[in-house]
Motif scaffolding. Structure first.
Motif, short mmCIF file in Angstrom:
data_model
loop_
_atom_site.label_atom_id
_atom_site.label_comp_id
_atom_site.label_asym_id
_atom_site.label_seq_id
_atom_site.Cartn_x
_atom_site.Cartn_y
_atom_site.Cartn_z
N PRO B 95 51.65 -50.01 55.87
CA PRO B 95 50.46 -49.20 56.14
C PRO B 95 50.60 -47.81 55.55
N SER B 96 49.48 -47.09 55.43
CA SER B 96 49.55 -45.76 54.82
C SER B 96 49.98 -44.69 55.82
N ASP B 97 49.68 -44.87 57.09
CA ASP B 97 50.03 -43.87 58.09
C ASP B 97 51.55 -43.84 58.34
N PRO B 98 52.18 -42.64 58.26
CA PRO B 98 53.64 -42.56 58.42
C PRO B 98 54.14 -43.15 59.74
N TYR B 99 53.40 -42.94 60.82
CA TYR B 99 53.88 -43.48 62.10
C TYR B 99 53.81 -45.01 62.11
N ASP B 100 52.71 -45.55 61.60
CA ASP B 100 52.59 -47.01 61.52
C ASP B 100 53.68 -47.60 60.62
N ARG B 101 54.03 -46.88 59.57
CA ARG B 101 55.11 -47.33 58.69
C ARG B 101 56.44 -47.36 59.45
N ALA B 102 56.69 -46.32 60.24
CA ALA B 102 57.93 -46.27 61.02
C ALA B 102 58.00 -47.43 62.01
N VAL B 103 56.86 -47.74 62.64
CA VAL B 103 56.83 -48.84 63.60
C VAL B 103 57.10 -50.17 62.88
N ALA B 104 56.48 -50.36 61.72
CA ALA B 104 56.71 -51.60 60.94
C ALA B 104 58.17 -51.70 60.54
N ARG B 105 58.74 -50.60 60.07
CA ARG B 105 60.16 -50.62 59.68
C ARG B 105 61.07 -50.91 60.88
N PHE B 106 60.69 -50.39 62.04
CA PHE B 106 61.49 -50.62 63.24
C PHE B 106 61.57 -52.12 63.55
N TRP B 107 60.43 -52.79 63.56
CA TRP B 107 60.44 -54.22 63.92
C TRP B 107 61.03 -55.08 62.81
N ALA B 108 60.82 -54.67 61.57
CA ALA B 108 61.45 -55.40 60.46
C ALA B 108 62.97 -55.29 60.57
N SER B 109 63.44 -54.12 60.91
CA SER B 109 64.87 -53.90 61.08
C SER B 109 65.39 -54.70 62.29
N TYR B 110 64.57 -54.78 63.34
CA TYR B 110 64.94 -55.56 64.53
C TYR B 110 65.13 -57.03 64.17
N VAL B 111 64.29 -57.55 63.29
CA VAL B 111 64.42 -58.95 62.88
C VAL B 111 65.79 -59.18 62.23
N ASP B 112 66.21 -58.27 61.36
CA ASP B 112 67.53 -58.43 60.73
C ASP B 112 68.67 -58.18 61.70
#
Lengths: 245, 245
Positions: B95-112
């Protein structure tokens, strides 16, 4: 401090722990951007309600709370700070070119996957041999990072080139514990005979205004490690007692 | 195929392995962007010179080679594809919004960090108990991801909202192996009674044009697992033999 920040940093709170290399990364990134923030020291034996509520999944520091919204995980926080505050003081932490960004993310990820995991037994190993073995592996990882520095910096002072980038911040957070390793287990891992470029980089990095005061002294880390080991029921291993005397 | 790509994808080669959940992520991202690429299947027992040269640090797939320059590590590749090809077909993956990006990265990192690490003993555990215990933990991790889906999707079809985002791609790459877990160790981990939203999401995800044909069949993964276990000198544990008959 909240509300009086220059450069758009109002409403920033960091939940941290002075000895945490992950927290140090977030603090360096905030300083690089010239952002003012409220820093709250957590007690890991009695975590605050705010920490548990802000990071219910991992319950770990650092957590950056921006205008009431929590951001967790140090590398994600550093990228968030870079993306949420593009127009404040300080150069961007991530480069603008997509390929350069991928390379920076690769080495930042390598620091977490290899350097940190290899280093952990130095902190909480059960035997002196385990710690010394880990320290030897850490030297090998740093030698790989020495080569990475050569490629990334292209003769300039930092992994990020002329200015501090993601890899500088992520690796820089480890420096206190890397310096403390010799006192803890007798193996010098930050060693100019093995990684001369990294040793010179570390000196430049620690001298930056954004970093000064954030890398803890070796003595304090050694004492912290003893206390934590006692708390974890781990034996107090030589040689760091010898070296301290 | 090289050179005839629509949408700026010329000069893209992916070194992969059909069964690798990490490779599948990269392929989905390339498809989402409508990029044409040369796909080269690697043999892990006899890695190509190109792989060893392109990823000398980890020597692992996937590696995306773009105009001769290698990008390694699946999540970094997905972000690279998103950033290097912003103007091709398909919605942005982040997503373009920095906070939404951080949330996406958080859950993607959680998957790994959580899902993948928890799942590994199902693939290469030494005892049936170890595998069943891992499968039970995987269900707990998926239940956390069920809650994440609720928050991230906000009632829309994907973690990314109306379109597929980073978490969809990263978690989606696991689906074949998650489906195969029941055959491998007798525990159903993709279970509508426990994670109804994720089960429905997985069906939607697998039906996408960008995903079709990339998630391997359960039978093929089960056979692959048997072969790999034999290669690693691990015992062939029940119950997947029973279920296969």
């Amino acid at each position: 401090m909240e509300g009086d920040a220059p450069g758009g940093g109002e409403g920033l709170t960091l939940l941290g722990l002075w000895a945490s290399l992950f927290v140090i990364r977030a603090r360096i990134a905030l300083n690089l951007k010239g952002l003012t923030y409220v820093y709250t020291e957590e007690n890991l034996s009695d975590k605050s309600e705010l920490l548990l509520k802000s990071n219910p999944v991992h319950k770990k520091v650092p957590v950056l709370i921006h205008d009431g919204k929590p951001v967790c995980e140090s590398q994600i926080i550093v990228q968030y700070i870079d993306e949420a505050f593009p127009n404040v003081a300080g150069a961007p932490i991530l480069p603008s070119d997509p390929y350069d960004r991928a390379v920076a993310r690769f080495w930042a990820s390598y620091v977490d996957d290899k350097l940190y995991r290899t280093w952990v037994p130095i902190f909480r190993g059960r035997t002196a041999e385990e710690r010394v073995q880990a320290a030897t592996q850490v030297v090998a990882v740093l030698q790989t990072l020495e080569q990475a520095f050569k490629k990334c910096s292209k003769g300039k002072p930092f992994f990020g080139g002329d200015s501090v980038g993601l890899v500088d911040v992520v690796l820089g957070g480890h420096l206190g514990w890397l310096y403390a390793t010799e006192a803890i287990c007798g193996v010098k891992v930050v060693d100019a005979t093995k990684t001369p470029l990294l040793v010179a980089w570390a000196q430049r990095f620690c001298a930056l205004d954004a970093v000064k005061g954030l890398i803890p002294d070796v003595d304090r880390l050694v004492e912290y490690n003893k206390t934590r080991r006692a708390g974890l029921g781990l034996p107090l291993l030589l040689p760091y007692v010898e070296l301290q005397q």
